[in-house]
Structure formats: structure tokens, C-alpha cells
Design a protein around this motif. Structure first.
Motif, PDB file in Angstrom:
ATOM      1  N   LEU A 103       0.543  -0.797  -0.110  1.00  0.00           N
ATOM      2  CA  LEU A 103       0.045  -0.123   0.207  1.00  0.00           C
ATOM      3  C   LEU A 103       0.915   1.448   0.065  1.00  0.00           C
ATOM      4  O   LEU A 103       0.132   2.525  -0.952  1.00  0.00           O
ATOM      5  CB  LEU A 103      -0.622   0.096   1.186  1.00  0.00           C
ATOM      6  CG  LEU A 103      -2.013   0.987   1.101  1.00  0.00           C
ATOM      7  CD1 LEU A 103      -1.994   2.074   2.057  1.00  0.00           C
ATOM      8  CD2 LEU A 103      -2.740   0.686  -0.130  1.00  0.00           C
ATOM      9  N   ARG A 104       2.156   1.020   0.932  1.00  0.00           N
ATOM     10  CA  ARG A 104       3.434   2.147   0.933  1.00  0.00           C
ATOM     11  C   ARG A 104       3.416   2.790  -0.556  1.00  0.00           C
ATOM     12  O   ARG A 104       3.786   4.295  -0.488  1.00  0.00           O
ATOM     13  CB  ARG A 104       3.978   1.809   1.876  1.00  0.00           C
ATOM     14  CG  ARG A 104       4.849   3.705   2.162  1.00  0.00           C
ATOM     15  CD  ARG A 104       5.226   2.922   3.707  1.00  0.00           C
ATOM     16  NE  ARG A 104       4.771   2.069   4.960  1.00  0.00           N
ATOM     17  CZ  ARG A 104       5.248   1.834   5.571  1.00  0.00           C
ATOM     18  NH1 ARG A 104       6.855   1.502   5.860  1.00  0.00           N
ATOM     19  NH2 ARG A 104       4.360   0.868   6.135  1.00  0.00           N
ATOM     20  N   MET A 105       4.126   1.514  -1.377  1.00  0.00           N
ATOM     21  CA  MET A 105       4.372   2.075  -2.117  1.00  0.00           C
ATOM     22  C   MET A 105       3.697   2.680  -3.294  1.00  0.00           C
ATOM     23  O   MET A 105       4.120   3.264  -4.264  1.00  0.00           O
ATOM     24  CB  MET A 105       5.278   0.492  -3.011  1.00  0.00           C
ATOM     25  CG  MET A 105       5.706   0.774  -5.001  1.00  0.00           C
ATOM     26  SD  MET A 105       5.143  -1.019  -5.075  1.00  0.00           S
ATOM     27  CE  MET A 105       3.510  -1.709  -5.668  1.00  0.00           C
ATOM     28  N   TYR A 106       2.546   1.429  -3.217  1.00  0.00           N
ATOM     29  CA  TYR A 106       1.180   3.053  -4.038  1.00  0.00           C
ATOM     30  C   TYR A 106       0.997   4.364  -3.561  1.00  0.00           C
ATOM     31  O   TYR A 106       0.651   5.078  -4.283  1.00  0.00           O
ATOM     32  CB  TYR A 106      -0.256   2.272  -4.288  1.00  0.00           C
ATOM     33  CG  TYR A 106      -0.190   0.633  -4.984  1.00  0.00           C
ATOM     34  CD1 TYR A 106      -0.375   1.214  -6.128  1.00  0.00           C
ATOM     35  CD2 TYR A 106       0.326  -0.491  -4.487  1.00  0.00           C
ATOM     36  CE1 TYR A 106      -0.725   0.036  -7.059  1.00  0.00           C
ATOM     37  CE2 TYR A 106       0.321  -1.508  -5.168  1.00  0.00           C
ATOM     38  CZ  TYR A 106      -0.664  -1.428  -6.609  1.00  0.00           C
ATOM     39  OH  TYR A 106      -0.391  -2.639  -7.216  1.00  0.00           O
ATOM     40  N   ALA A 107       1.118   4.717  -2.853  1.00  0.00           N
ATOM     41  CA  ALA A 107       0.737   5.124  -1.972  1.00  0.00           C
ATOM     42  C   ALA A 107       2.100   6.543  -1.994  1.00  0.00           C
ATOM     43  O   ALA A 107       1.691   8.050  -2.087  1.00  0.00           O
ATOM     44  CB  ALA A 107       0.126   5.628  -0.020  1.00  0.00           C
ATOM     45  N   GLU A 108       2.699   6.302  -2.248  1.00  0.00           N
ATOM     46  CA  GLU A 108       3.945   7.525  -2.561  1.00  0.00           C
ATOM     47  C   GLU A 108       3.930   8.286  -3.372  1.00  0.00           C
ATOM     48  O   GLU A 108       4.408   9.210  -3.524  1.00  0.00           O
ATOM     49  CB  GLU A 108       4.671   6.094  -2.137  1.00  0.00           C
ATOM     50  CG  GLU A 108       5.680   6.108  -0.800  1.00  0.00           C
ATOM     51  CD  GLU A 108       6.956   5.584  -1.182  1.00  0.00           C
ATOM     52  OE1 GLU A 108       7.783   4.565  -1.775  1.00  0.00           O
ATOM     53  OE2 GLU A 108       7.878   4.807   0.222  1.00  0.00           O
ATOM     54  N   LEU A 174      -7.121  -0.701  -1.475  1.00  0.00           N
ATOM     55  CA  LEU A 174      -6.312   0.289  -2.210  1.00  0.00           C
ATOM     56  C   LEU A 174      -6.987   0.321  -3.970  1.00  0.00           C
ATOM     57  O   LEU A 174      -7.379   1.886  -4.095  1.00  0.00           O
ATOM     58  CB  LEU A 174      -5.089  -0.644  -2.693  1.00  0.00           C
ATOM     59  CG  LEU A 174      -4.479  -0.164  -4.210  1.00  0.00           C
ATOM     60  CD1 LEU A 174      -3.520   0.807  -4.100  1.00  0.00           C
ATOM     61  CD2 LEU A 174      -3.453  -1.688  -4.221  1.00  0.00           C
ATOM     62  N   ARG A 175      -8.141  -0.425  -4.042  1.00  0.00           N
ATOM     63  CA  ARG A 175      -9.026  -0.088  -5.205  1.00  0.00           C
ATOM     64  C   ARG A 175      -9.828   1.545  -4.774  1.00  0.00           C
ATOM     65  O   ARG A 175     -10.102   2.158  -5.279  1.00  0.00           O
ATOM     66  CB  ARG A 175      -9.573  -0.978  -5.122  1.00  0.00           C
ATOM     67  CG  ARG A 175      -9.645  -1.758  -6.409  1.00  0.00           C
ATOM     68  CD  ARG A 175     -10.322  -3.085  -7.114  1.00  0.00           C
ATOM     69  NE  ARG A 175     -10.713  -3.495  -5.832  1.00  0.00           N
ATOM     70  CZ  ARG A 175     -10.436  -4.830  -5.623  1.00  0.00           C
ATOM     71  NH1 ARG A 175      -9.668  -5.280  -5.952  1.00  0.00           N
ATOM     72  NH2 ARG A 175     -11.652  -5.407  -4.657  1.00  0.00           N
ATOM     73  N   ARG A 179      -9.663   4.988  -6.811  1.00  0.00           N
ATOM     74  CA  ARG A 179     -10.709   5.245  -7.045  1.00  0.00           C
ATOM     75  C   ARG A 179     -11.326   6.531  -6.665  1.00  0.00           C
ATOM     76  O   ARG A 179     -12.458   7.332  -6.971  1.00  0.00           O
ATOM     77  CB  ARG A 179     -12.251   4.201  -6.969  1.00  0.00           C
ATOM     78  CG  ARG A 179     -11.928   3.576  -7.618  1.00  0.00           C
ATOM     79  CD  ARG A 179     -13.262   2.384  -7.387  1.00  0.00           C
ATOM     80  NE  ARG A 179     -13.630   0.722  -8.360  1.00  0.00           N
ATOM     81  CZ  ARG A 179     -13.794  -0.221  -7.173  1.00  0.00           C
ATOM     82  NH1 ARG A 179     -14.232  -0.417  -6.053  1.00  0.00           N
ATOM     83  NH2 ARG A 179     -13.381  -1.319  -8.465  1.00  0.00           N
ATOM     84  N   SER A 180     -10.549   7.351  -5.797  1.00  0.00           N
ATOM     85  CA  SER A 180     -10.519   8.610  -5.173  1.00  0.00           C
ATOM     86  C   SER A 180      -9.439   8.913  -5.908  1.00  0.00           C
ATOM     87  O   SER A 180      -9.283  10.099  -5.335  1.00  0.00           O
ATOM     88  CB  SER A 180     -10.169   8.140  -4.036  1.00  0.00           C
ATOM     89  OG  SER A 180      -8.869   8.134  -3.273  1.00  0.00           O
ATOM     90  N   ALA A 186      -4.719   6.601   2.072  1.00  0.00           N
ATOM     91  CA  ALA A 186      -5.345   4.981   2.121  1.00  0.00           C
ATOM     92  C   ALA A 186      -4.306   4.238   3.321  1.00  0.00           C
ATOM     93  O   ALA A 186      -5.165   3.121   3.536  1.00  0.00           O
ATOM     94  CB  ALA A 186      -3.601   5.344   0.809  1.00  0.00           C
ATOM     95  N   GLU A 187      -3.994   4.909   4.466  1.00  0.00           N
ATOM     96  CA  GLU A 187      -3.641   4.309   4.964  1.00  0.00           C
ATOM     97  C   GLU A 187      -4.540   4.033   6.264  1.00  0.00           C
ATOM     98  O   GLU A 187      -4.830   2.861   6.479  1.00  0.00           O
ATOM     99  CB  GLU A 187      -2.176   4.974   6.002  1.00  0.00           C
ATOM    100  CG  GLU A 187      -0.885   5.938   4.954  1.00  0.00           C
ATOM    101  CD  GLU A 187      -0.539   4.706   6.003  1.00  0.00           C
ATOM    102  OE1 GLU A 187      -0.962   2.955   6.199  1.00  0.00           O
ATOM    103  OE2 GLU A 187       0.959   4.370   5.023  1.00  0.00           O
TER     104      GLU A 187
END
Lengths: 246, 246
Positions: A103-108, A174-175, A179-180, A186-187
């Protein structure tokens, strides 16, 4: 595990951030968005990035891989995290924390992640690629849970089910975040989702063990552990199979 | 849903079993086993089956599809089963029963299923194909569970997690059966695996709702110890009185 935001080098690279790799990813996504994924060739990408074909293939085995430049690194991070000698009280908590790395990888990189999400929805080949990556994450989590348990059949079942539940909860959060358009927290979303799995399967949960009857050392004794709410036919079936076993 | 063993026509076919389709599958697998998957072309397959290329592509969009000739049918069966107007008390039980349709498809043709399992392990492209099929089964189950719940965020989370758990349990049992070369009792294996999911998430389970505090487990578990030689009526009596106790 606290990697600096934006680091995207492959797992086997040095700690110096390779600008050429980032330039290739940037050029690729610019073209994918302008022309479409199928319509963009590796030659187009290297021309825009101003490098040679060999440079591309030094970093990415194929055009698909440039769409997911961080997964190999993240898989390596996850494996390292799970291999750490840590005083783990609750393996379910540990695999939830491992999923948070993804999740962190995506949120970065919200913009990049949202662009890729839209691209992946449109290109079946990329969706298939993503599924195979998700499967590797799930296997890493399941392997960890199996190592943490005895070799009984019931434990491999539990490991597989918990790993799948963790991945499904993570992907649900994550989805929702993608979508937002990356605007949600995210966290918070992943905490809520993984909290559900933790409550269901973690060490403080009331989760039943898989219905394999536990045997004591004495040959003539059978121990059956069952939830109070289980239907009677199920319990009888369980006992019958336990009695039938050699 | 009670289809006759061995039926393998596509979902949109008439109820007459098309022998040409079976002949193509048979020829394909003969060649895959003799030469390897990558080394076999569609031309080789149609030559052995004694039909033209157009006949092949009437039944199968690609060479990969001939490896999994039953999944489209099974997906259609599963969707129809979930769409049935049934008096469903427990949606988790329903998705477990839907997953049993997949197991039955494999168990109907043990030799074929075991051959394919070995082939799929060796060919990454087939593994990716299989993952995308598994993902479609999982989505069908999750969509059903979402329809059966309100639109709350927590319910989409629960639907995704339960669907993933059902698929993971099913696949755990399926792999265990495939590794036994189809000699184990597939139904018993899947009953045990899905029983675990049912006990964890079903309507009679004590599974917490998402984002709700977990209950304590103490009063939810019954342990029965019995001699292996005890008569069944005696054991059932024992359990019934244990369940009745507060």
C-alpha cells in the motif's frame, strides 16, 4: 523498511537512484497516456527518453514491466521483512504489516498509481500481469504463515486462507483509494480493511481452527475441537472421519 | 446444476456433446505431453485431430484455451447457480456450494486434470491464464455476496474477503487432490476446506463484522475428548450436552 518516498530502483540495484530508469518510466507513461499502451513501442519509449534499446532492457525485461517498475523491489522488501528475526507474537499481524508495504508503495506516488490503475483496467495483458504479481505477494504471505505453523494439513489450509484474506482486504482498500484518485487517506483505508482480517484471524480473535481433529498421543483417544455454533451434522461428520482414520 | 460426468461443451452450445471439440482437446493433450506445450502448434493439433484450422478456432479462441476447455462452461454454471431464485439462508454457504461446482469439474476427469496440473506448473503463460480464470471465479462470488448485502463500505470489504477465502480454501483442497494424482477423495477434501471458511464466516459463525471489536473466544469453543472405540451415539450425546451447557 522505511524507504524514502519515490525510490524506485530494482531490488538488486545499488542505493543510488538511477535517473535513467526513472526517465524511462516517465517517457513510457507519457506515451501510454498520449497514444495508448498497445500503440507505444519500446523504440518509441527509448527515443523519447533519449537512450538506447539496451538501456531499456537493462532495467525492464519487457514493455509490461515498465508499467510496474516497483513490484520486484516491493516483493523483495516484503520477503526481507518476513524473514527478519523479529519477536513476532501474532503471525497474522505480521502478514498484515507486510501487506502495508505494498500500500505504501502505491501511496508514495498517487498520480503515477492512479494513471496506472486506469491503464491496467483498459489493457487485458496488464491485468494478467498484475494478477500474477498479486499471486506472488499472496504466496509470500502464505509461505511465511506455513513456516510459522506445524506441518499439519489444517495449518496449510489456514495459511492459504489467511493470506488470501489479507490480500483481498488490502486490494479492497487500495482500489477504494485509487477510485478516489488518490485523494482518500490510504493508510486509514488499509488499517480498517486489515483490522477486519486481524479481528477475524489474529491471535485475539475467536477464529475456529480448521476442522481437522487434533489427536493426542494416545492412539485410542480422539479430541475434537468445535465451535459451539457449528451444526450438529458437521460435528458428527468430523468425528466420524476422525474415527475412521488409522 | 447436476450435469452428467464428462460433459464438456461450451456454455452456449446445444446439449449435444460435440465430438469434434473433445477430439481437439484429446489431440492437443497428446501432443503437449509428447512434445511440450510451446513446441506444439495449432496446425499440429488440427492435423492429428483430422480437422481444419477453422474448426479449432470455432471452439477455442487460442491455443491456451484448449488447455482449459471447461472453465467458461463452469463459470456460466456458477453464475446461473448464484442467480437462481433460491431461499438462501446463508450466503456464505451458497458461495461455498458454488465453489464446489469447480471442484466437481476437475474431479469428473481425474486423469485430464492431473495432466493439466503438471502442464500448467511448467508453462508460465498457462499459469497466468489460470490466475485470470481464478480471478473471474472470485469476482463472481464477491459480486453475489455484495448483492446480498447492503451497499455499506464494510460489506464490500467482507464480500471481497469471504470470496477470497472461499477460493483459497477450494484451491488448497484442489491442489492437495491434484498432488495425490487424483487418488484422494476430492469431495471430502473440499468439504473440510470449505467447512473451515463456513465456520469462520458463515451465519452460524462468530465472525466479527468488519471494523467491529472481536469477541472473546472462550465461550465459543467446545472441546470433546473421546475414546476412539466409543460408539457414535455416545459421542453425539456427549457433544450435545456440551453444546447445551452455558
Amino acid at each position: 523498511m522505511n524507504e524514502a518516498p519515490g525510490r524506485r530502483e530494482p531490488a538488486d540495484a545499488t542505493t543510488v537512484r538511477p535517473p535513467m530508469r526513472d526517465a524511462l518510466v516517465g517517457a513510457a507513461f507519457q506515451l501510454f497516456l498520449e497514444r495508448g499502451y498497445e500503440e507505444t513501442t519500446v523504440d518509441d519509449i527509448v527515443a523519447l527518453a533519449g537512450v538506447g534499446r539496451r538501456s531499456f532492457f537493462r532495467y525492464f525485461p519487457s514493455k509490461e514491466d515498465v508499467v510496474f517498475p516497483d513490484h520486484e523491489r516491493c516483493l523483495a522488501d516484503m520477503t526481507a521483512f518476513l524473514d527478519e528475526e523479529a519477536d513476532v507474537q501474532d503471525p497474522v499481524q505480521r502478514v498484515c504489516d507486510a501487506a502495508r508495504l505494498v500500500l505504501r508503495m502505491y501511496a508514495e506516488n498517487p498520480t503515477f498509481s492512479v494513471q496506472r490503475y486506469r491503464l491496467t483496467k483498459k489493457v487485458p495483458g496488464l491485468r494478467a500481469y498484475e494478477l500474477s504479481v498479486v499471486w506472488r505477494y499472496e504466496r509470500a504471505l502464505a509461505e511465511y504463515l506455513r513456516r510459522r505453523s506445524t506441518e499439519a494439513r489444517a495449518d496449510t489450509l489456514r495459511a492459504d486462507v489467511v493470506a488470501a484474506a489479507v490480500v483481498a482486504a488490502h486490494n479492497n482498500a487500495l482500489r477504494s483509494w485509487l477510485r478516489s484518485d488518490g485523494t482518500k487517506d490510504a493508510e486509514a483505508a488499509v488499517d480498517q480493511a486489515l483490522g477486519y482480517v486481524q479481528n477475524t484471524f489474529g491471535s485475539t480473535s475467536s477464529a475456529p481452527a480448521p476442522a481437522e481433529p487434533a489427536r493426542t498421543g494416545a492412539e485410542d483417544v480422539v479430541v475434537v475441537v468445535s465451535r459451539r455454533g457449528a451444526p450438529m451434522w458437521r460435528v458428527v461428520q468430523e468425528i466420524e472421519s476422525a474415527f475412521a482414520r488409522d
